[in-house]
Scaffold this motif. Sequence first.
Motif, PDB file in Angstrom:
ATOM      1  N   MET A 102     -20.498  24.046 -11.069  1.00 17.15           N
ATOM      2  CA  MET A 102     -21.692  24.526 -11.764  1.00 17.15           C
ATOM      3  C   MET A 102     -22.682  23.420 -12.110  1.00 17.15           C
ATOM      4  O   MET A 102     -23.851  23.700 -12.358  1.00 17.15           O
ATOM      5  CB  MET A 102     -21.267  25.207 -13.050  1.00 17.15           C
ATOM      6  CG  MET A 102     -20.321  26.325 -12.770  1.00 17.15           C
ATOM      7  SD  MET A 102     -21.095  27.876 -13.028  1.00 17.15           S
ATOM      8  CE  MET A 102     -20.870  27.970 -14.775  1.00 17.15           C
ATOM      9  N   THR A 103     -22.215  22.227 -12.154  1.00 18.30           N
ATOM     10  CA  THR A 103     -23.057  21.134 -12.623  1.00 18.30           C
ATOM     11  C   THR A 103     -24.271  20.905 -11.736  1.00 18.30           C
ATOM     12  O   THR A 103     -25.382  20.721 -12.216  1.00 18.30           O
ATOM     13  CB  THR A 103     -22.243  19.827 -12.689  1.00 18.30           C
ATOM     14  OG1 THR A 103     -20.976  20.111 -13.237  1.00 18.30           O
ATOM     15  CG2 THR A 103     -22.961  18.808 -13.524  1.00 18.30           C
ATOM     16  N   ASN A 104     -24.045  20.919 -10.446  1.00 18.05           N
ATOM     17  CA  ASN A 104     -25.150  20.684  -9.518  1.00 18.05           C
ATOM     18  C   ASN A 104     -25.481  21.941  -8.730  1.00 18.05           C
ATOM     19  O   ASN A 104     -24.618  22.770  -8.491  1.00 18.05           O
ATOM     20  CB  ASN A 104     -24.770  19.565  -8.537  1.00 18.05           C
ATOM     21  CG  ASN A 104     -24.882  18.200  -9.156  1.00 18.05           C
ATOM     22  OD1 ASN A 104     -24.357  17.977 -10.231  1.00 18.05           O
ATOM     23  ND2 ASN A 104     -25.575  17.316  -8.490  1.00 18.05           N
ATOM     24  N   PRO A 105     -26.745  22.065  -8.326  1.00 17.22           N
ATOM     25  CA  PRO A 105     -27.136  23.230  -7.533  1.00 17.22           C
ATOM     26  C   PRO A 105     -26.619  23.100  -6.104  1.00 17.22           C
ATOM     27  O   PRO A 105     -26.318  22.008  -5.628  1.00 17.22           O
ATOM     28  CB  PRO A 105     -28.657  23.162  -7.558  1.00 17.22           C
ATOM     29  CG  PRO A 105     -28.974  21.719  -7.759  1.00 17.22           C
ATOM     30  CD  PRO A 105     -27.880  21.179  -8.612  1.00 17.22           C
ATOM     31  N   VAL A 106     -26.521  24.225  -5.478  1.00 15.84           N
ATOM     32  CA  VAL A 106     -26.080  24.241  -4.083  1.00 15.84           C
ATOM     33  C   VAL A 106     -27.216  23.753  -3.195  1.00 15.84           C
ATOM     34  O   VAL A 106     -28.369  24.110  -3.391  1.00 15.84           O
ATOM     35  CB  VAL A 106     -25.673  25.672  -3.673  1.00 15.84           C
ATOM     36  CG1 VAL A 106     -25.085  25.651  -2.272  1.00 15.84           C
ATOM     37  CG2 VAL A 106     -24.670  26.237  -4.647  1.00 15.84           C
ATOM     38  N   ARG A 107     -26.878  22.945  -2.216  1.00 14.78           N
ATOM     39  CA  ARG A 107     -27.891  22.423  -1.298  1.00 14.78           C
ATOM     40  C   ARG A 107     -27.861  23.158   0.033  1.00 14.78           C
ATOM     41  O   ARG A 107     -28.744  22.985   0.857  1.00 14.78           O
ATOM     42  CB  ARG A 107     -27.645  20.937  -1.028  1.00 14.78           C
ATOM     43  CG  ARG A 107     -27.421  20.110  -2.266  1.00 14.78           C
ATOM     44  CD  ARG A 107     -27.101  18.671  -1.909  1.00 14.78           C
ATOM     45  NE  ARG A 107     -28.287  17.843  -1.957  1.00 14.78           N
ATOM     46  CZ  ARG A 107     -28.743  17.260  -3.063  1.00 14.78           C
ATOM     47  NH1 ARG A 107     -28.093  17.411  -4.198  1.00 14.78           N
ATOM     48  NH2 ARG A 107     -29.827  16.534  -3.043  1.00 14.78           N
ATOM     49  N   VAL A 111     -27.394  29.250   1.352  1.00 13.40           N
ATOM     50  CA  VAL A 111     -27.453  29.769  -0.019  1.00 13.40           C
ATOM     51  C   VAL A 111     -28.904  29.864  -0.486  1.00 13.40           C
ATOM     52  O   VAL A 111     -29.295  30.827  -1.149  1.00 13.40           O
ATOM     53  CB  VAL A 111     -26.645  28.862  -0.971  1.00 13.40           C
ATOM     54  CG1 VAL A 111     -26.720  29.383  -2.389  1.00 13.40           C
ATOM     55  CG2 VAL A 111     -25.202  28.765  -0.498  1.00 13.40           C
ATOM     56  N   LEU A 112     -29.700  28.879  -0.098  1.00 13.21           N
ATOM     57  CA  LEU A 112     -31.116  28.935  -0.447  1.00 13.21           C
ATOM     58  C   LEU A 112     -31.767  30.171   0.177  1.00 13.21           C
ATOM     59  O   LEU A 112     -32.692  30.754  -0.395  1.00 13.21           O
ATOM     60  CB  LEU A 112     -31.828  27.660   0.022  1.00 13.21           C
ATOM     61  CG  LEU A 112     -31.423  26.403  -0.758  1.00 13.21           C
ATOM     62  CD1 LEU A 112     -32.042  25.150  -0.151  1.00 13.21           C
ATOM     63  CD2 LEU A 112     -31.848  26.528  -2.217  1.00 13.21           C
ATOM     64  N   GLN A 113     -31.251  30.572   1.331  1.00 10.71           N
ATOM     65  CA  GLN A 113     -31.760  31.790   1.981  1.00 10.71           C
ATOM     66  C   GLN A 113     -31.550  33.012   1.098  1.00 10.71           C
ATOM     67  O   GLN A 113     -32.369  33.931   1.085  1.00 10.71           O
ATOM     68  CB  GLN A 113     -31.057  31.997   3.333  1.00 10.71           C
ATOM     69  CG  GLN A 113     -31.565  31.091   4.450  1.00 10.71           C
ATOM     70  CD  GLN A 113     -33.010  31.384   4.835  1.00 10.71           C
ATOM     71  OE1 GLN A 113     -33.558  32.423   4.459  1.00 10.71           O
ATOM     72  NE2 GLN A 113     -33.643  30.459   5.532  1.00 10.71           N
ATOM     73  N   TYR A 115     -31.686  33.063  -2.109  1.00 10.22           N
ATOM     74  CA  TYR A 115     -32.742  33.026  -3.111  1.00 10.22           C
ATOM     75  C   TYR A 115     -34.075  33.450  -2.493  1.00 10.22           C
ATOM     76  O   TYR A 115     -34.866  34.149  -3.138  1.00 10.22           O
ATOM     77  CB  TYR A 115     -32.835  31.625  -3.725  1.00 10.22           C
ATOM     78  CG  TYR A 115     -31.823  31.422  -4.826  1.00 10.22           C
ATOM     79  CD1 TYR A 115     -30.501  31.098  -4.539  1.00 10.22           C
ATOM     80  CD2 TYR A 115     -32.171  31.607  -6.166  1.00 10.22           C
ATOM     81  CE1 TYR A 115     -29.564  30.947  -5.535  1.00 10.22           C
ATOM     82  CE2 TYR A 115     -31.244  31.457  -7.177  1.00 10.22           C
ATOM     83  CZ  TYR A 115     -29.942  31.124  -6.858  1.00 10.22           C
ATOM     84  OH  TYR A 115     -29.019  30.988  -7.859  1.00 10.22           O
ATOM     85  N   GLU A 116     -34.292  33.011  -1.270  1.00  9.57           N
ATOM     86  CA  GLU A 116     -35.510  33.441  -0.566  1.00  9.57           C
ATOM     87  C   GLU A 116     -35.581  34.967  -0.489  1.00  9.57           C
ATOM     88  O   GLU A 116     -36.611  35.576  -0.765  1.00  9.57           O
ATOM     89  CB  GLU A 116     -35.520  32.833   0.843  1.00  9.57           C
ATOM     90  CG  GLU A 116     -36.665  33.265   1.736  1.00  9.57           C
ATOM     91  CD  GLU A 116     -37.969  32.566   1.397  1.00  9.57           C
ATOM     92  OE1 GLU A 116     -37.974  31.737   0.465  1.00  9.57           O
ATOM     93  OE2 GLU A 116     -38.988  32.850   2.056  1.00  9.57           O
TER      94      GLU A 116
ATOM     95  N   MET B 156     -32.284  23.896  -8.136  1.00  9.58           N
ATOM     96  CA  MET B 156     -31.965  24.380  -6.792  1.00  9.58           C
ATOM     97  C   MET B 156     -33.191  24.392  -5.886  1.00  9.58           C
ATOM     98  O   MET B 156     -33.145  23.992  -4.740  1.00  9.58           O
ATOM     99  CB  MET B 156     -31.377  25.774  -6.906  1.00  9.58           C
ATOM    100  CG  MET B 156     -31.297  26.519  -5.609  1.00  9.58           C
ATOM    101  SD  MET B 156     -30.281  27.964  -5.789  1.00  9.58           S
ATOM    102  CE  MET B 156     -28.648  27.241  -5.785  1.00  9.58           C
ATOM    103  N   ILE B 159     -34.772  21.467  -3.943  1.00  5.68           N
ATOM    104  CA  ILE B 159     -34.162  21.093  -2.676  1.00  5.68           C
ATOM    105  C   ILE B 159     -34.753  21.909  -1.536  1.00  5.68           C
ATOM    106  O   ILE B 159     -34.739  21.512  -0.397  1.00  5.68           O
ATOM    107  CB  ILE B 159     -32.633  21.346  -2.745  1.00  5.68           C
ATOM    108  CG1 ILE B 159     -32.034  20.556  -3.903  1.00  5.68           C
ATOM    109  CG2 ILE B 159     -31.952  20.987  -1.452  1.00  5.68           C
ATOM    110  CD1 ILE B 159     -30.695  21.072  -4.354  1.00  5.68           C
ATOM    111  N   THR B 165     -37.913  28.310   3.432  1.00  8.10           N
ATOM    112  CA  THR B 165     -37.920  29.309   2.365  1.00  8.10           C
ATOM    113  C   THR B 165     -39.304  29.341   1.709  1.00  8.10           C
ATOM    114  O   THR B 165     -39.473  28.931   0.556  1.00  8.10           O
ATOM    115  CB  THR B 165     -36.847  28.977   1.305  1.00  8.10           C
ATOM    116  OG1 THR B 165     -37.040  27.627   0.862  1.00  8.10           O
ATOM    117  CG2 THR B 165     -35.458  29.099   1.870  1.00  8.10           C
ATOM    118  N   LEU B 168     -39.835  31.275  -1.696  1.00  6.66           N
ATOM    119  CA  LEU B 168     -39.206  30.565  -2.802  1.00  6.66           C
ATOM    120  C   LEU B 168     -40.123  29.431  -3.261  1.00  6.66           C
ATOM    121  O   LEU B 168     -40.367  29.243  -4.461  1.00  6.66           O
ATOM    122  CB  LEU B 168     -37.846  30.017  -2.346  1.00  6.66           C
ATOM    123  CG  LEU B 168     -36.963  29.327  -3.383  1.00  6.66           C
ATOM    124  CD1 LEU B 168     -36.720  30.222  -4.583  1.00  6.66           C
ATOM    125  CD2 LEU B 168     -35.626  28.919  -2.756  1.00  6.66           C
TER     126      LEU B 168
END
Lengths: 205, 205
Positions: A102-107, A111-113, A115-116, B156, B159, B165, B168
């Motif tokens: 949880m400490t760092n965001p996923v790169r 996964v960013l997709q 969020y997109e 997040m 990045i 994206t 985003l």
Amino acid sequence: MGRPRTPLLDRERITTTALELVDEQGEFSVPQIARRLGVQTGSVYHHVDGRDGIVELLRERVARSIDITTLDARPWDAALAGWARAYRAAFAAHPKAIPLLMTNPVRAPRVLQQYERAVTLLQSAGFPTAEVMPVLVALENVVLGSALDLAAPEAMWEIADASATPRLAEALDAAGPHRADLAFDLALEAFLAHARRRLEECREE
Amino acid sequence: MGRPRTPLLDRERITTTALELVDEQGEFSVPQIARRLGVQTGSVYHHVDGRDGIVELLRERVARSIDITTLDARPWDAALAGWARAYRAAFAAHPKAIPLLMTNPVRAPRVLQQYERAVTLLQSAGFPTAEVMPVLVALENVVLGSALDLAAPEAMWEIADASATPRLAEALDAAGPHRADLAFDLALEAFLAHARRRLEECREE
DNA sequence: ACCTGAACACCGTTCAAGT
DNA sequence: ACCTGAACACCGTTCAAGT
């Protein structure tokens, strides 16, 4: 010894072993991974960007297990609710790994997709662009906060002395065993209701 | 050397030094603390229950800085909102310490007393006892989730590749710099609205 | 009671040497 | 390219020895 004909190690096996160790112990070390894979500690560094790189691989592995099809549901609030539950469930499957992840965001781009797609979903529903991120981050707060709750080895109130904090003890008794899930449901429902009202206000203007 | 006439070390100074180190580096080690205090590593163990004990002291130190007077406000929802903001602010003052602190619950009696008071507040407002813990834990989820957001060294979406994206990136631009605070405000307001409605339903029955 | 100094097992990381 | 074996600096923890 030198180089073997077929590689003994790869990122996939390193990640799997690290996750096994974390599931068992709540932590891992590079020598532990090497030992399990019958290999020298230094060898691991040929496949992975140090210990931090392994943590990042764990993050990707767990994040990838989020059921992305939930975002296909309609209307938008059902999709968002499903995604939030899938998100939390992915972490819940590895509670001991949560502090590590949880400490760092996923790169990972994959996964960013997600969020997109979530952004697109909210825009299509009618949210003004400036509102989208606050809404999304608020949802993320609820998901990660409740995931953290799943990670704690013992809840705060299990420590409570019933004589020093009688009302806390009483409230705990009355809540029953599913307090973590109930709290998540409540927070999620509160978020969704608020988001729906916000959207209606936007539409009226 | 042997025992000095006046002790060189105490828990207070160890805690302060550890917090300084964490604020600077995001982590601490027992030898680092000893070095800063001009003392041998082993000496620290005479005052503290190992490294984990120091982490627990940090947890208490930060938790103690929560402004408890917020719980005196009325009506109940104003008190709860103020408490949530003070709770988050205490963590926000030491963002690099958050990963260290959030994993385990606070054991300090003084902090449990805050929860006792919050329980009393909700009961007095009219919440049925079985509802109190889910409500309180849901609020805690929002607070801790948003605190976690403050701890991340980079968000997040920082990045995110704008070409991979685009929506985003666009939503991020539109949100402005205060996205973390906006998201917390939104999640908190959503929670409060939901809790108010829930209370009214209880009163009608 | 409290500090020193030394010890122990463990860790993350690097790197020459081998194939 | 990939593994070994050894090295290095660092860590958490314990403990006899001193006052």
